[in-house]
Design a protein around this motif. Sequence first.
Motif, mmCIF file in Angstrom:
data_model
loop_
_atom_site.group_PDB
_atom_site.id
_atom_site.type_symbol
_atom_site.label_atom_id
_atom_site.label_comp_id
_atom_site.label_asym_id
_atom_site.label_seq_id
_atom_site.Cartn_x
_atom_site.Cartn_y
_atom_site.Cartn_z
ATOM 1 N N GLY A 62 1.184 -6.523 -19.099
ATOM 2 C CA GLY A 62 2.489 -6.948 -18.607
ATOM 3 C C GLY A 62 2.823 -6.400 -17.241
ATOM 4 O O GLY A 62 3.993 -6.207 -16.908
ATOM 5 N N GLY A 63 1.796 -6.165 -16.413
ATOM 6 C CA GLY A 63 2.032 -5.614 -15.094
ATOM 7 C C GLY A 63 1.555 -6.522 -13.972
ATOM 8 O O GLY A 63 1.161 -7.679 -14.189
ATOM 9 N N VAL A 64 1.605 -5.993 -12.759
ATOM 10 C CA VAL A 64 1.032 -6.631 -11.578
ATOM 11 C C VAL A 64 -0.063 -5.691 -11.096
ATOM 12 O O VAL A 64 0.201 -4.533 -10.792
ATOM 13 C CB VAL A 64 2.088 -6.835 -10.473
ATOM 14 N N LEU A 65 -1.298 -6.156 -11.054
ATOM 15 C CA LEU A 65 -2.426 -5.278 -10.750
ATOM 16 C C LEU A 65 -2.954 -5.513 -9.341
ATOM 17 O O LEU A 65 -3.124 -6.674 -8.925
ATOM 18 C CB LEU A 65 -3.564 -5.498 -11.753
ATOM 19 N N HIS A 66 -3.182 -4.419 -8.643
ATOM 20 C CA HIS A 66 -3.837 -4.510 -7.338
ATOM 21 C C HIS A 66 -5.344 -4.489 -7.586
ATOM 22 O O HIS A 66 -5.989 -3.445 -7.601
ATOM 23 C CB HIS A 66 -3.434 -3.346 -6.435
ATOM 24 N N SER A 67 -5.889 -5.666 -7.795
ATOM 25 C CA SER A 67 -7.306 -5.790 -8.110
ATOM 26 C C SER A 67 -7.894 -6.982 -7.375
ATOM 27 O O SER A 67 -7.840 -8.114 -7.873
ATOM 28 C CB SER A 67 -7.509 -5.966 -9.625
ATOM 29 N N PRO A 68 -8.466 -6.748 -6.192
ATOM 30 C CA PRO A 68 -9.104 -7.858 -5.479
ATOM 31 C C PRO A 68 -10.176 -8.555 -6.318
ATOM 32 O O PRO A 68 -10.448 -9.738 -6.132
ATOM 33 C CB PRO A 68 -9.713 -7.162 -4.254
ATOM 34 N N ALA A 72 11.454 -2.479 -3.565
ATOM 35 C CA ALA A 72 11.489 -3.489 -2.499
ATOM 36 C C ALA A 72 10.616 -4.696 -2.805
ATOM 37 O O ALA A 72 10.508 -5.609 -1.993
ATOM 38 C CB ALA A 72 11.065 -2.864 -1.170
ATOM 39 N N GLY A 73 9.978 -4.699 -3.984
ATOM 40 C CA GLY A 73 9.154 -5.827 -4.368
ATOM 41 C C GLY A 73 7.679 -5.617 -4.073
ATOM 42 O O GLY A 73 7.255 -4.573 -3.568
ATOM 43 N N VAL A 74 6.886 -6.642 -4.424
ATOM 44 C CA VAL A 74 5.431 -6.601 -4.281
ATOM 45 C C VAL A 74 4.984 -7.831 -3.494
ATOM 46 O O VAL A 74 5.504 -8.926 -3.690
ATOM 47 C CB VAL A 74 4.745 -6.584 -5.667
ATOM 48 N N ASP A 75 4.013 -7.624 -2.613
ATOM 49 C CA ASP A 75 3.460 -8.717 -1.822
ATOM 50 C C ASP A 75 1.937 -8.640 -1.891
ATOM 51 O O ASP A 75 1.334 -7.684 -1.417
ATOM 52 C CB ASP A 75 3.935 -8.611 -0.369
ATOM 53 N N ARG A 76 1.346 -9.636 -2.547
ATOM 54 C CA ARG A 76 -0.121 -9.712 -2.671
ATOM 55 C C ARG A 76 -0.728 -8.422 -3.216
ATOM 56 O O ARG A 76 -1.707 -7.898 -2.709
ATOM 57 C CB ARG A 76 -0.758 -10.072 -1.334
ATOM 58 N N GLY A 77 -0.129 -7.914 -4.274
ATOM 59 C CA GLY A 77 -0.701 -6.791 -4.980
ATOM 60 C C GLY A 77 -0.393 -5.423 -4.411
ATOM 61 O O GLY A 77 -0.900 -4.416 -4.917
ATOM 62 N N LEU A 78 0.451 -5.345 -3.395
ATOM 63 C CA LEU A 78 0.854 -4.060 -2.839
ATOM 64 C C LEU A 78 2.374 -4.054 -2.653
ATOM 65 O O LEU A 78 2.980 -5.108 -2.426
ATOM 66 C CB LEU A 78 0.164 -3.797 -1.498
ATOM 67 N N PRO A 79 2.989 -2.883 -2.714
ATOM 68 C CA PRO A 79 4.450 -2.841 -2.557
ATOM 69 C C PRO A 79 4.878 -3.194 -1.144
ATOM 70 O O PRO A 79 4.144 -2.951 -0.172
ATOM 71 C CB PRO A 79 4.791 -1.386 -2.885
ATOM 72 N N VAL A 80 6.052 -3.745 -1.019
ATOM 73 C CA VAL A 80 6.653 -3.997 0.287
ATOM 74 C C VAL A 80 7.133 -2.650 0.845
ATOM 75 O O VAL A 80 7.938 -1.965 0.218
ATOM 76 C CB VAL A 80 7.817 -4.991 0.175
ATOM 77 N N LEU A 81 6.610 -2.273 1.999
ATOM 78 C CA LEU A 81 6.941 -0.985 2.609
ATOM 79 C C LEU A 81 7.677 -1.111 3.928
ATOM 80 O O LEU A 81 8.215 -0.120 4.429
ATOM 81 C CB LEU A 81 5.659 -0.173 2.862
ATOM 82 N N LEU A 82 7.690 -2.324 4.502
ATOM 83 C CA LEU A 82 8.270 -2.525 5.824
ATOM 84 C C LEU A 82 9.415 -3.527 5.761
ATOM 85 O O LEU A 82 9.367 -4.502 5.006
ATOM 86 C CB LEU A 82 7.206 -3.031 6.803
#
Length: 521
Positions: free
Chosen positions: A10-16, A477-487
Amino acid sequence: MTNPSTLYRGGVLHSPADPNATALLVSDGRITWLGVDADAPAADRVVELGGALVTPAFVDAHVHATDTGLALSGLDLSGVRSAGELLDAVAGFAAGLPADAVVLGHGWDESRWGAPQLPDAEVLDRAAGGRRVYLSQASIHSALVSRAMLAAVPEVVAAAGFDESGWVRRDAHHVVRAAAFASVTRAQRVAAQRVALAHAASLGVAAVHECGGPEISDEDDFTGLLGISGAGVPEVYGYWGELGGAARARELGAVGAGGDLFADGALGSRTAHLSQPYLDGEGVGHGYLSAEQVREHLLDCAAHGLQGGFHAIGDAAIGTVLEGFAAVVRRLGVERVRAARHRIEHAEIVDKRLIAGFVEYGIVASMQPAFDRLWGGAGGMYESRLGLARSLASNPMGAMHSVGVALAFGSDSPVTPVDPWGSVRAAAAHHSAAQRMSVRAAFAAHTRGGWRAVHLDNEGVLALGAPATFAVWDTPAGVDRGLPVLLADDPELRGPQDPTPLPVCRRTVLRGDVIYEEGSA
């Protein structure tokens, strides 16, 4: 007997390797399945992620664990903004100590004060009620000490860098530092190390590179830290910075004979070795090694099959180190040198010619993005030391990444705090737009780059068969393509002081074992 399996779903995974994955199965310390929730296999335990982000855990590629723990639990001076505030902090802290105790503090940075006048040894004596006082500057390359502290080490007056005002640098600083830390008991050191490692785990860090050596720690401190590596805390990979000490480094359990093996000092203390003079002080700093010493140290490392490395901040110091590398290549050949993945720590003042040396010799640049965030740009400490143009060219992570230099990011804690997402953002929001790199590349440098720096090439990814070493994050701040929004969306807000909220760690897992869980004691 196998350990119970755990399904995270039930997550969002940073897995290319599987960008659509929402779940992973952990068995015997490894990722044994990766995919979407609907296809998940049965497991002994299930952890509901509730939409949280899962990424590879961070590696902090340069720390001083005991110092970090003492700073976290002791006198933190990073927030003082004047001599008066510093003295008040010392007085308040000292009042709770026995009369024979040593007051240990860290983090003052006069470049951030309105009036950079420092208190002298006599004033520190009065503030501490006559106790010995040792207060390291943010760079840990100089310190303010009291008259009582100086009296306890009379040999310091003959050491290079001694000043009767109590601001000691160079060899004098090493002498006083050793005496001050001799007052810390073994039990206090172990407690400080555990505080530091637990703090790192709470920030999604699963491994650290400890930079020890005879000038900044002792062997018992170093081996004691290695002894608790991975035992409910992040793993520790140790570097022992002793010139010609490859055999001793191996005996101590180090992965390399390097780290803080000093080729020069620090910009904050005006001891980094530069090719051009400081603007706010005399001279060009100090080089502590010759090219011949660099050569012999690297040959010693090769003889013992160890990675080598050096602390080198200024361009003159880095030039000397690279000259030593060139001499080793003439003896051993470039491929053998490249295979060792030797390191240079910090690498703050580097031009194109020097960057080419990193590429040619396969040198890992162990860098700290927070340095630019804290001291770079107009009005910062780097500008006062170097001028604005040299300041904006410092810490050139983007330029190094763009030509293929292997990067491993860290904090140099307690010089700067352990703050992995803050460091990723700092690299992506460098004061100089020309030196910025993508969030994705910066994240890789702070995760997989740290593992590769210790020759563990298969770590730092969420992939089938990989070690189950990861962190679970809330991402406000949300997630964009498997990584958090930092900017920030607004380009005008992007930069070292970007207001975008950073992720918060909920859980850190090391080889399948939970080493941090939000809300746990």
